[in-house]
Design a protein around this motif. Structure first.
Motif, PDB file in Angstrom:
ATOM      1  N   THR A 124      13.386   5.129   4.257  1.00  0.00           N
ATOM      2  CA  THR A 124      13.359   4.163   4.872  1.00  0.00           C
ATOM      3  C   THR A 124      13.388   3.276   5.268  1.00  0.00           C
ATOM      4  OG1 THR A 124      10.947   4.347   5.512  1.00  0.00           O
ATOM      5  CG2 THR A 124      12.508   5.913   6.502  1.00  0.00           C
ATOM      6  N   LYS A 125      12.852   3.154   3.442  1.00  0.00           N
ATOM      7  CA  LYS A 125      12.441   1.510   3.249  1.00  0.00           C
ATOM      8  C   LYS A 125      11.730   0.495   3.909  1.00  0.00           C
ATOM      9  CE  LYS A 125      17.464   1.492   1.425  1.00  0.00           C
ATOM     10  NZ  LYS A 125      18.426   0.168   0.979  1.00  0.00           N
ATOM     11  N   ILE A 126      10.296   1.458   4.368  1.00  0.00           N
ATOM     12  CA  ILE A 126       9.766   1.165   4.613  1.00  0.00           C
ATOM     13  C   ILE A 126       8.075   0.797   4.314  1.00  0.00           C
ATOM     14  CG2 ILE A 126       7.943   0.956   7.105  1.00  0.00           C
ATOM     15  CD1 ILE A 126      11.381   0.249   7.776  1.00  0.00           C
ATOM     16  N   ALA A 127       8.210  -0.667   4.073  1.00  0.00           N
ATOM     17  CA  ALA A 127       6.723  -0.781   3.271  1.00  0.00           C
ATOM     18  C   ALA A 127       5.526  -0.969   4.209  1.00  0.00           C
ATOM     19  CB  ALA A 127       6.802  -2.157   2.066  1.00  0.00           C
TER      20      ALA A 127
ATOM     21  N   ARG B 262       1.002  -1.101  -0.249  1.00  0.00           N
ATOM     22  CA  ARG B 262      -0.078  -0.014   0.102  1.00  0.00           C
ATOM     23  C   ARG B 262       1.193   1.197  -0.186  1.00  0.00           C
ATOM     24  NH1 ARG B 262      -4.116  -1.580  -2.780  1.00  0.00           N
ATOM     25  NH2 ARG B 262      -5.774  -3.346  -1.015  1.00  0.00           N
ATOM     26  N   GLU B 263       2.156   1.300   1.018  1.00  0.00           N
ATOM     27  CA  GLU B 263       3.179   1.969   0.405  1.00  0.00           C
ATOM     28  C   GLU B 263       4.175   2.288   1.091  1.00  0.00           C
ATOM     29  OE1 GLU B 263       2.109   5.136   3.728  1.00  0.00           O
ATOM     30  OE2 GLU B 263      -0.161   4.985   3.640  1.00  0.00           O
ATOM     31  N   TYR B 264       5.210   2.608   0.738  1.00  0.00           N
ATOM     32  CA  TYR B 264       7.164   2.638   0.676  1.00  0.00           C
ATOM     33  C   TYR B 264       7.606   3.934   0.599  1.00  0.00           C
ATOM     34  CZ  TYR B 264      11.533   0.424  -0.612  1.00  0.00           C
ATOM     35  OH  TYR B 264      12.777   0.117   0.628  1.00  0.00           O
TER      36      TYR B 264
ATOM     37  N   VAL C 176      12.057  -3.446   3.457  1.00  0.00           N
ATOM     38  CA  VAL C 176      12.359  -3.738   2.313  1.00  0.00           C
ATOM     39  C   VAL C 176      13.859  -3.687   2.139  1.00  0.00           C
ATOM     40  CG1 VAL C 176      11.492  -5.283   0.174  1.00  0.00           C
ATOM     41  CG2 VAL C 176      10.650  -5.002   2.129  1.00  0.00           C
ATOM     42  N   ASP C 177      14.927  -4.374   1.238  1.00  0.00           N
ATOM     43  CA  ASP C 177      16.008  -3.599   1.246  1.00  0.00           C
ATOM     44  C   ASP C 177      16.076  -3.336  -0.995  1.00  0.00           C
ATOM     45  OD1 ASP C 177      17.426  -3.592   3.281  1.00  0.00           O
ATOM     46  OD2 ASP C 177      18.382  -5.501   2.954  1.00  0.00           O
TER      47      ASP C 177
END
Length: 406
Positions: free
Chosen positions: A335-338, A329-331, A391-392
Motif C-alpha cells: 500500500t506504500k503506507i508508513a 515504525r512500520e511500512y 510514501v512512494d
C-alpha cells in the motif's frame, strides 16, 4: 591495523538503541548513581538490563559511567552498586576516583575499568601507573595533542587501550574539573550537577568605569569569554587513528536522538572507509553535511594540533539546521503506507529527508496524512502521536525523518 571502536553516548534507552542501530560499536551511559550527568535520563536497573541485552545481541558493548569525585556520603552503597552492574553484564565502568577503582577491583575483579577523562591523564607514566592498578583503558585528557597521544601509545603496553574524544562539547576547565558552577549556583559539576555557568552571558568592566566595557569579543547580549567551540575531528579521522587511538568517543548524553543518529552515522562511515582502504582514503563532504545540520556550536579541532587561541566562541547560541520530525515504525510495501511516530510538527505534503544507518540521505514527500484510525489530517501536531502517510519510496522501521528548519 586494529579496527577502532566508535563509542557513542546513550542518554536513555531509546538513544542507546538508535546509537547501536546507526553503527556504534559501544555506548556509554549513566546508571542510577555516581555519574557526571545528574540531569540526564539516567538508566534504571531494569532499563540497563534491557540495554545490555539489546547491545550484546548485536555484538556491541555497554560502558557505565562512575566518574564523579565522590564525597564520603557518595560512597554509601557503592559496593552493592558495582556488584549490580557486574551482574547486569555491563562490559566496563568508567571511573576517575581511586576509591571507586579500588572498590571495583575488590568486589568485581573481572569487571573491566576505564579511566575517565576527569582523571586528566596527560602523560604516559601516569597512564602506566593506572594500567598497573588494573585499569584496562585510559581516556585521554582533552588537552593533549595528537603528537602527545602518539608518544603515550609508543610507551604503553599494547594491551593498554587509548580512548579519546573526537566530537562534541568541550569544557572550558581543565579536563572538566570546574568549580564555577558550584561557586555560583551551589551545583557541583564534579558530582554531576553542572549548571554550565561558563555559557552564561558576561560583561567585563573596570571597577571605577562602570559604563566602559573591556574591548573583547562582544555582541549586544554580552561576551562569551569562556564559551568553547565544539570538537569535530571528522575531517581528520585518519590522524586520530594513526596516533594510536583505539576508541573514538562522541560526547553528548544530553543531546537529542537525532544528534546521536547523525553523528554516529558520519563517524561510522568515515572509520569504515578508512579501514577499507587506508592508502586511498578520501574524506566525504557528506559526512560533514550531516554534522552541520544537528545542534552544535562552531566546530574546532580542539587541542589536537596545538593550542592556537581559536577555541573560544564569541556566542553561546547553537547552530541547528534541521530537526527530527518522526520515526518510521512500520511500512507496508503493497500500500506504500508508513506509520510514523511524531517527534515534531509536520504538515501533509511536506518534503522531508530520510536518515538511515547506511547510504546517503534521500528526500520523500508525505502524502495523504491520516490519524492512525484513517481520519484525514493536515498536520501531525500532537507529541508522539502515531500517524500514517503514503510514501512512494520504500521506508524501513527505525528510519528517522528530518526536516530543514525554516
Amino acid at each position: 591495523m586494529i579496527r577502532p571502536e566508535v563509542l557513542a553516548p546513550a542518554g536513555n534507552l531509546d538513544k542507546l538503541k538508535i546509537a547501536i542501530d546507526f553503527g556504534a560499536d559501544a555506548v556509554y551511559l549513566g546508571g542510577s548513581k555516581l555519574n557526571l550527568r545528574a540531569f540526564a535520563d539516567n538508566f534504571t536497573n531494569k532499563q540497563l538490563k534491557e540495554g545490555v541485552e539489546y547491545a550484546h545481541a548485536r555484538n556491541r558493548k555497554v560502558y557505565v559511567t562512575m566518574n564523579v569525585f565522590p564525597h564520603n556520603v557518595d560512597l554509601n552503597g557503592v559496593e552493592d552498586y558495582i556488584r549490580e552492574l557486574c551482574d547486569t553484564g555491563v562490559d566496563a565502568i568508567i571511573a576517575s576516583d581511586p576509591a571507586i577503582i579500588a572498590t571495583a577491583r575488590e568486589v568485581a575483579p573481572n569487571l573491566e575499568i576505564h579511566l575517565s577523562t576527569q582523571a586528566n591523564n596527560v602523560n604516559w607514566r601516569s597512564a602506566k601507573f593506572w594500567y598497573d592498578q588494573g585499569v584496562k583503558r585510559i581516556v585521554m585528557a582533552r588537552e593533549l595533542s595528537l603528537t602527545e597521544i602518539k608518544e603515550m601509545r609508543d610507551n604503553l603496553p599494547e594491551e593498554c587501550e587509548i580512548e579519546a574524544f573526537v566530537h562534541g562539547s568541550m569544557c572550558i576547565s581543565y579536563s572538566g574539573r570546574c568549580l564555577l558552577s558550584n561557586y555560583m549556583t551551589g551545583r557541583d559539576a564534579n558530582r554531576g550537577a553542572c549548571a554550565q555557568a561558563c555559557r552564561y552571558n558576561y560583561h567585563l568592566v573596570e571597577e571605577k568605569r562602570p559604563n566602559d566595557y573591556y574591548p573583547i569579543y562582544e555582541d549586544e547580549k554580552g561576551t562569551y569569554i569562556m564559551n568553547s567551540k565544539d570538537l569535530c575531528m571528522i575531517e581528520h579521522i585518519e590522524d586520530v587513528i594513526n596516533a594510536g587511538v583505539y576508541s573514538l568517543k562522541i560526547e553528548g548524553r544530553m543531546k537529542s536522538l537525532y544528534y546521536v543518529a547523525a553523528v554516529v552515522k558520519s563517524y561510522r562511515q568515515a572509520v569504515d572507509a578508512y579501514m577499507k582502504d587506508p592508502e586511498n582514503y578520501k574524506f566525504d563532504p557528506k559526512w560533514m553535511e550531516n554534522l552541520n545540520r544537528v545542534s552544535h556550536r562552531q566546530y574546532h579541532t580542539g587541542f589536537y594540533y596545538g593550542e592556537n587561541g581559536e577555541q573560544v566562541y564569541e556566542d553561546s547560541a547553537y547552530i541547528r539546521q534541521a530537526d527530527i520530525i518522526g520515526i518510521v515504525r512500520e511500512y507496508n510495501e503493497e500500500t506504500k503506507i508508513a506509520t510514523i511516530e511524531q517527534k515534531n510538527k509536520v504538515l501533509n505534503e511536506d518534503m522531508v529527508e530520510v536518515l538511515r544507518p547506511e547510504g546517503d540521505n534521500f528526500e520523500i514527500i508525505l502524502h495523504d496524512m491520516t490519524e492512525s484510525n484513517g481520519t484525514p489530517i493536515e498536520s501531525a501536531a500532537r507529541a508522539q502521536m502515531m500517524y500514517k502517510v503514503r510514501v512512494d519510496l520504500p521506508l524501513r522501521p527505525k528510519d528517522l525523518l528530518i526536516k530543514n528548519k525554516e
